[in-house]
Design an enzyme around this catalytic site. Structure first.
Site, PDB file in Angstrom:
ATOM      1  N   ARG A   1      -3.511   2.973   8.685  1.00 50.37           N
ATOM      2  CA  ARG A   1      -3.772   1.807   7.859  1.00 50.37           C
ATOM      3  C   ARG A   1      -2.560   0.906   7.712  1.00 50.37           C
ATOM      4  NH1 ARG A   1      -4.786   4.595   2.235  1.00 50.37           N
ATOM      5  NH2 ARG A   1      -6.099   2.717   1.625  1.00 50.37           N
TER       6      ARG A   1
ATOM      7  N   ARG B   1      -2.958  -1.481  -6.646  1.00 52.47           N
ATOM      8  CA  ARG B   1      -2.129  -2.726  -6.703  1.00 52.47           C
ATOM      9  C   ARG B   1      -2.789  -3.561  -7.893  1.00 52.47           C
ATOM     10  NH1 ARG B   1      -5.253  -5.255  -1.390  1.00 52.47           N
ATOM     11  NH2 ARG B   1      -7.355  -4.816  -2.150  1.00 52.47           N
TER      12      ARG B   1
ATOM     13  N   HIS C   1      -8.311 -44.188  -8.091  1.00 54.58           N
ATOM     14  CA  HIS C   1      -8.658 -44.778  -9.421  1.00 54.58           C
ATOM     15  C   HIS C   1      -9.463 -43.820 -10.200  1.00 54.58           C
ATOM     16  CE1 HIS C   1     -10.825 -47.160 -12.441  1.00 54.58           C
ATOM     17  NE2 HIS C   1      -9.386 -47.252 -12.972  1.00 54.58           N
TER      18      HIS C   1
ATOM     19  N   CYS D   1       6.575 -40.052 -17.296  1.00 55.77           N
ATOM     20  CA  CYS D   1       5.320 -40.339 -18.029  1.00 55.77           C
ATOM     21  C   CYS D   1       4.246 -40.466 -16.588  1.00 55.77           C
ATOM     22  CB  CYS D   1       5.274 -41.614 -18.925  1.00 55.77           C
ATOM     23  SG  CYS D   1       5.788 -43.268 -18.186  1.00 55.77           S
TER      24      CYS D   1
ATOM     25  N   SER E   1      12.058 -43.749 -19.259  1.00 55.37           N
ATOM     26  CA  SER E   1      10.829 -42.960 -18.931  1.00 55.37           C
ATOM     27  C   SER E   1      10.660 -42.755 -17.598  1.00 55.37           C
ATOM     28  CB  SER E   1       9.681 -43.228 -19.878  1.00 55.37           C
ATOM     29  OG  SER E   1       8.752 -42.565 -19.518  1.00 55.37           O
TER      30      SER E   1
ATOM     31  N   GLY F   1      -8.316  -8.780   5.811  1.00 56.82           N
ATOM     32  CA  GLY F   1      -8.660  -9.315   7.130  1.00 56.82           C
ATOM     33  C   GLY F   1      -7.707  -9.149   8.073  1.00 56.82           C
TER      34      GLY F   1
ATOM     35  N   TYR G   1      11.452 -34.468 -22.587  1.00 57.52           N
ATOM     36  CA  TYR G   1      10.108 -34.411 -22.677  1.00 57.52           C
ATOM     37  C   TYR G   1       9.230 -34.726 -21.579  1.00 57.52           C
ATOM     38  CZ  TYR G   1       9.344 -39.301 -23.151  1.00 57.52           C
ATOM     39  OH  TYR G   1       9.548 -40.713 -22.913  1.00 57.52           O
TER      40      TYR G   1
ATOM     41  N   LYS H   1       0.919  -1.205   0.017  1.00 58.09           N
ATOM     42  CA  LYS H   1      -0.309  -0.156  -0.111  1.00 58.09           C
ATOM     43  C   LYS H   1       0.903   1.337   0.058  1.00 58.09           C
ATOM     44  CE  LYS H   1      -3.457  -0.744   2.385  1.00 58.09           C
ATOM     45  NZ  LYS H   1      -4.356  -0.854   3.799  1.00 58.09           N
TER      46      LYS H   1
ATOM     47  N   MET I   1      -6.060  -6.586   9.777  1.00 51.08           N
ATOM     48  CA  MET I   1      -6.349  -5.530  10.371  1.00 51.08           C
ATOM     49  C   MET I   1      -7.324  -4.556   9.654  1.00 51.08           C
ATOM     50  SD  MET I   1      -4.513  -2.812  12.716  1.00 51.08           S
ATOM     51  CE  MET I   1      -5.437  -1.240  12.205  1.00 51.08           C
TER      52      MET I   1
HETATM   53  P1  ADP Z   1      -7.731  -2.374   3.473  1.00 50.40           P
HETATM   54  O1  ADP Z   1      -6.034  -2.808   3.367  1.00 50.40           O
HETATM   55  O2  ADP Z   1      -8.257  -3.137   4.191  1.00 50.40           O
HETATM   56  O3  ADP Z   1      -7.940  -2.212   1.857  1.00 50.40           O
HETATM   57  P2  ADP Z   1      -7.259   0.290   3.731  1.00 50.40           P
HETATM   58  O4  ADP Z   1      -6.231   1.104   4.502  1.00 50.40           O
HETATM   59  O5  ADP Z   1      -7.341   0.486   2.187  1.00 50.40           O
HETATM   60  O6  ADP Z   1      -7.889  -0.934   4.188  1.00 50.40           O
HETATM   61  O7  ADP Z   1      -8.536   1.342   3.974  1.00 50.40           O
HETATM   62  C1  ADP Z   1     -10.131   0.778   3.676  1.00 50.40           C
HETATM   63  C2  ADP Z   1     -10.779   1.974   3.102  1.00 50.40           C
HETATM   64  O8  ADP Z   1     -10.742   3.066   4.010  1.00 50.40           O
HETATM   65  C3  ADP Z   1     -10.080   2.595   1.766  1.00 50.40           C
HETATM   66  O9  ADP Z   1     -10.820   1.919   0.703  1.00 50.40           O
HETATM   67  C4  ADP Z   1     -10.874   3.983   1.890  1.00 50.40           C
HETATM   68  O10 ADP Z   1     -12.314   3.913   1.383  1.00 50.40           O
HETATM   69  C5  ADP Z   1     -10.810   4.181   3.317  1.00 50.40           C
HETATM   70  N1  ADP Z   1      -9.581   5.247   3.605  1.00 50.40           N
HETATM   71  C6  ADP Z   1      -8.602   4.950   4.236  1.00 50.40           C
HETATM   72  N2  ADP Z   1      -7.810   5.850   4.407  1.00 50.40           N
HETATM   73  C7  ADP Z   1      -8.572   7.184   3.801  1.00 50.40           C
HETATM   74  C8  ADP Z   1      -8.370   8.372   4.023  1.00 50.40           C
HETATM   75  N3  ADP Z   1      -7.205   9.125   4.345  1.00 50.40           N
HETATM   76  N4  ADP Z   1      -9.334   9.205   3.698  1.00 50.40           N
HETATM   77  C9  ADP Z   1     -10.688   8.741   3.263  1.00 50.40           C
HETATM   78  N5  ADP Z   1     -10.697   7.393   3.333  1.00 50.40           N
HETATM   79  C10 ADP Z   1      -9.631   6.592   3.675  1.00 50.40           C
HETATM   80 MG    MG Z   2      -7.733  -0.986   0.844  1.00 47.48          MG
END
Ligand code: ADP
Ligand code: MG
Ligand code: MG
Length: 951
Positions: A97, A341, A459, A856, A789, A106, A876, A27, A108
């Site tokens: 983030r 990404r 089988h 084979c 083979s 999932g 092969y 990210k 965090m």
């Molecule tokens: P994940 O890794 O679960 O995608 P993110 O860090 O991308 O989590 O955050 C999830 C969502 O939170 C983003 O898609 C965005 O919509 C919102 N978000 C994160 N940072 C900001 C920010 N600075 N301003 C507005 N929305 C944000």
């Molecule tokens: Mg995200």
């Protein structure tokens, strides 16, 4: 100089770049890159993965200087935004983030709106003249911070929110007004106090610090650990943290948030694809709170922002040269990008995107070949259920996804019924406890099968892959009651009831879910014109590029002309294994075969073999014709003889019945004799009994007949002017003397046959390497064998001492307790079996330089095993017809990987590079050698100079 733990981005310039993923996380690297490209991204900073690693080393303390640099970077963000963190007039809020090197969904949740306090919330309301928005942001903040950082269960917040909605008589939270939200904030705060005993922190810096601690700690949370285990992500990587100035999608109807892909991730179509939600924040889109709108809707609601979004995604895609996944927010009509990404995609779309990107000049053909996973390519071959119908059905049970694709049809509980039902024009799903070679006719008639027992290499599973049928194996919910009824999960089915089977997921459903056949198979079988199928065009284009880079050939395991034809359709360059016993299992032959086995004298046996000869010959002629001059490897009879005879228990039942009725005395006598012979042939361990070349050595007349059929067929075609080079393969050789004895016999028959036809043929006699003794004495065996083979199914069984039909149970357990990583019957065991292969190759090349080498076993169609075979320098791989395309792609990827490895090796270790060069040279030399097979054959009749010296 102190280590740099914090990287700033903002005002069109970032300290990081896209290739600093390891340090900044995916990210962070993406945010830096977009900033550098001048794309509108809110300013912020990334705390590195190294800081996280240090944090743990220091016993959960920040490394020196980290916090100070973070605060300094926050100052830069304040300046850039013209706001202050904690400033009551112009409050700056941030998001905190997580972001590891690899995406870990999932692991965090993100905390949004950090910096909201009693004071700043009022400032936010005053500044935006939007009290409702300020309170909405605050209640969201308390929910996220309270649950993620302070550990109050999220459901508690949600329960209070739902209560409030009820009180106010509204359905959506967007309908709550400022006063209601303010009240919610108070209730949330009391909840936090009750649950934690602490007041909700009201100091912005403290909030930031706690949030950072929480993200660092989440790296070692249970969820993250499990995710890493499942996905092979190392624990020592650590996570980065991104602190980003907040922009708001919840400021009204010209604000919103969304996620999008630069192309359709399902079909690969080049069109902007995604969803958005107006007046929403963060992950509301994915959370399913309200139904999101297609992203193109923004073109209507906020046209200038949408225009910029279109411009941005195109630019990013061009820059990254791949399909991307994007997250963005629109604040009062202005677009901000928040994440980018490389996007996840289905196999179908992976191929389309790769091919089209080459045509658009974005990537090279070589890159396109690297971008498609072999298993993704396989998705082109599977018949599939109509997606919506499947989603609407509940599975009755789940087994192993052993033969991918979808099949629906009427249940047959015996192979004979399956054949009858098929003949009556019905689609059939065969349901059995397990299958055996006697069931082949029924399996052939069925579109899919389900077994109650057996693993991925049972089988049923092996046959499914070879025949391209749908199969769910080892489905515990299946309980066959009798020949007419079966219980599956909660329901009892009668023969003829409909059942639907998804061999890609292992799910089994009640009823007749509509199925669509793969277009590729339709083309290969000549049912569909290649030009009519866009899918086929894409499929064959990527494969033609793969062919241009691979060095290893790909052959197919095929026993009958129909399979050979399909193999050719998929681009097989020969047959690597024709199992002749499958020819004897044919309905018209099994009675003759049985008589041959029951014969008491050699003369009697020869009489029946004489009857089998023309039938075998016809099979070979058919195979040769289909293969149009490509090499055909034919293996002599291999299985234990009892496999051709009725089962002992069945015979006993039949005899008892005949004795009871006393009607058919002749039949009774016949069956008694049969039983006596079956008992004579009974073995305690047939896998280690009279099979393989042991059969042909104890009954040489069988080998003679087969050799004659092979050579006669080739001679007949030679007379038509066709050039056929049969490769006769002796199974299960362990000693050079075994090899020699069979080879001498074959040579004798061949000489005599060629003389009779007046034809001079070239042919090879070689062996399978499937016993450890063969591998370690390969140097001696190659004095006689003209090719090797690797029969890696048996070699794996004999190396481990596992029976593959019984191992499935404990291999699963072994994998759970980490004794083994993979099923060695699916993915070649490089350490053990691979080491024997290396020994065999070295030995073989020593006495016969340039000896032809192939594989084979089932592994020939497994991408990781194909890669290993390429490293070993095999000529092969041979796999089931339906895996040929996958092996072609895997071989190409292996060649590219090895090419890359070679260039790096060259600099580092010249000796290894030299070894790699030798492999290459041998391969090149052999390409010419194959063309001159005649010479090789002649030369091999005399002992080679190396072997002479040794004697
Ligand atoms: P994940 O890794 O679960 O995608 P993110 O860090 O991308 O989590 O955050 C999830 C969502 O939170 C983003 O898609 C965005 O919509 C919102 N978000 C994160 N940072 C900001 C920010 N600075 N301003 C507005 N929305 C944000
Ligand atoms: Mg995200
Ligand atoms: Mg074998």
């Amino acid at each position: 100089m102190a280590k740099k733990y914090v990287y700033y981005f903002g005002d069109g310039k970032a300290e990081g770049t896209s290739n600093m993923k390891e340090l900044l996380g995916g990210k962070g690297a993406g945010l830096a890159e977009m900033t550098n490209l001048g794309i509108s991204v809110p300013p912020g900073f990334t705390i590195t993965t190294e800081a996280c690693v240090e944090y743990y080393k220091l016993g959960k303390k920040y490394p020196p200087g980290m916090w100070e640099t973070a605060l300094a970077s926050l100052k830069r963000v304040e300046r850039s935004m013209g706001m202050g963190f904690g400033d009551p007039e112009r409050p700056l809020l941030v998001s905190v983030r997580s972001g590891a090197r690899a995406s870990m969904p999932g692991m965090m949740d993100t905390v949004l709106n950090v910096g909201l306090t009693l004071k700043t919330v009022e400032g936010l309301a005053a500044k935006t003249k939007n009290e409702r928005f300020a309170q909405d942001s605050y209640r969201r903040f308390i929910t996220m911070f309270g649950s993620i950082v302070m550990g109050v269960p999220r459901e508690h917040f949600e329960a209070i929110l739902n209560l409030k909605k009820e009180e106010m008589g509204v359905r959506h939270e967007t309908q709550l007004d400022a006063r209601a939200l303010r009240d919610l904030v108070e209730r949330f705060k009391s909840l936090v106090k009750e649950e934690t005993g602490k007041g909700f922190p009201d100091d912005p810096n403290e909030q930031l610090k706690l949030a950072i601690d929480a993200v660092f700690s989440s790296w070692n949370g249970a969820r993250a650990i499990t995710y890493r285990r499942l996905n092979g992500i190392p624990d020592h990587w650590g996570t980065a943290i991104n602190v980003v100035a907040m922009v708001f999608g919840n400021m009204g109807d010209t604000s919103g948030t969304g996620v999008a892909f630069t192309r359709d991730p399902n079909t690969g179509e080049r069109k902007f694809f995604g969803e958005c939600l107006m007046n929403a924040q963060g992950e509301d889109v994915v959370a399913g709170i309200r139904t999101p709108l297609p992203v193109t809707e923004l073109g209507r609601t906020v046209p200038p922002a949408y225009k910029e979004l279109e411009h941005t995604y195109k630019r990013l895609e061009k820059h990254y040269r791949d399909m991307l996944d994007l997250e963005f927010t629109i604040q009062e009509g202005k677009l901000y990008m928040l994440q980018t990404r490389v996007g996840k995609r289905t196999g179908i779309s992976a191929v389309r995107i790769a091919v089209e990107m080459v045509k658009e000049g974005l990537i090279t053909k070589r890159e396109a070949v690297q971008r498609v996973g072999p298993d993704q390519l396989a998705q082109y071959l599977y018949p599939i259920f109509d997606t919506q119908s499947e989603a609407g059905s509940t599975p009755l049970g789940k087994g192993l996804p052993a033969g991918p694709g979808a099949a629906a049809g009427k249940i047959a509980l015996t192979p004979d019924r399956a054949v009858e039902m098929k003949a009556a024009g019905q689609r059939v799903v065969l349901v059995r406890d397990e299958t055996s070679p006697d069931d082949i006719h029924g399996m052939n008639a069925a579109t899919g099968f389900v077994t109650a027992r057996g693993g991925m290499t049972s089988h049923a599973a092996v046959v499914a892959r070879q025949m391209g049928k749908v199969c769910v194996a080892g489905c515990e919910a299946v309980e066959v009651i009798d020949n007419q009824s079966v219980r599956i999960g909660s329901k009892v089915f009668r023969e003829g009831d409909y059942l639907s089977v998804n061999g890609s997921t292992g799910n089994v459903y009640d009823g007749d879910i509509p199925v669509m056949e793969s277009e590729i198979i339709q083309v290969v079988q000549g049912k569909l014109d290649a030009k009519q199928s866009q899918k086929y065009q894409l499929f064959s284009t990527i494969l033609s590029w793969a062919d241009s880079v691979r060095t290893m050939k790909v052959r197919a395991n095929a026993d009958v002309p129909d399979q050979a034809k399909i193999a050719r359709g998929f681009g097989a360059e020969g047959i690597g294994l024709c199992r002749t016993e499958h020819m004897f299992f044919a309905e018209d032959r099994i009675p003759i075969m049985q008589k041959m086995i029951l014969a008491r004298t050699k003369e009697d046996r020869e009489k029946y073999l004489e009857q089998l000869l023309p039938l075998q010959k016809q099979d070979f002629i058919g195979l040769y014709r289909e293969m149009e001059g490509f090499p055909v490897t034919i293996r002599l009879l291999d299985p234990p003889l009892h496999e051709f005879l009725p089962k002992r228990e069945e015979l006993m039942v039949e005899i008892a019945q005949l004795e009871l009725t006393g009607k058919d005395g002749v039949k009774l006598e016949e069956q008694r004799r049969l039983l006596a012979r079956v008992e004579e042939l009974h073995e305690f361990n047939p896998m280690l009994g009279l099979r393989g070349c042991r059969l042909g050595i104890t009954m040489p007349e069988i080998t003679r007949m087969q050799a004659r059929a092979i050579i006669e067929a080739a001679c007949e075609l030679a007379k038509e002017g066709k050039k056929i080079v049969p490769e006769i393969m002796i199974p299960l050789v362990g000693m050079v003397a075994e090899m020699k004895s069979q080879k001498d016999l074959i040579r004798e028959v061949a000489q005599e046959t060629m003389k009779r036809y007046g034809v001079k043929l070239s042919y090879l006699v070689g062996t399978m390497i499937e016993l450890p003794r063969a591998a370690v004495t390969a140097e001696r065996i190659a004095e006689e064998a003209e090719f090797f083979s690797f029969g890696t199914n048996d070699l794996t069984q004999t190396t481990f001492g596992f029976s593959r039909d019984d191992a499935a149970k404990f291999i699963d357990h072994y994998r759970t307790v980490k004794i083994m990583d993979a099923d060695p019957f699916a993915t070649l065991d490089r350490e053990g079996v691979g080491s024997l292969m290396k020994t065999a190759i070295a030995g073989g090349r020593k006495s016969r330089p340039g000896i032809k080498l192939g594989i084979c076993g089932e592994h020939g169609g497994d991408p990781s095993s194909v890669e290993f075979c390429n490293q070993l320098g095999l000529d092969y791989v041979s796999c089931s017809p339906f895996r040929v395309a996958i092996a072609r792609l895997a071989a190409a990827q292996a060649a590219i990987a090895e090419g890359d490895a070679k260039t790096t090796v060259k600099k580092a270790a010249p000796a290894q590079a030299k070894a790699a060069k030798v492999v290459k040279a041998v391969r090149r030399a052999k390409a010419t050698q194959t063309a001159k097979a005649v010479k090789v054959t002649k030369a091999s009749r005399r002992p080679s100079s190396t072997t002479r010296k040794k004697r």
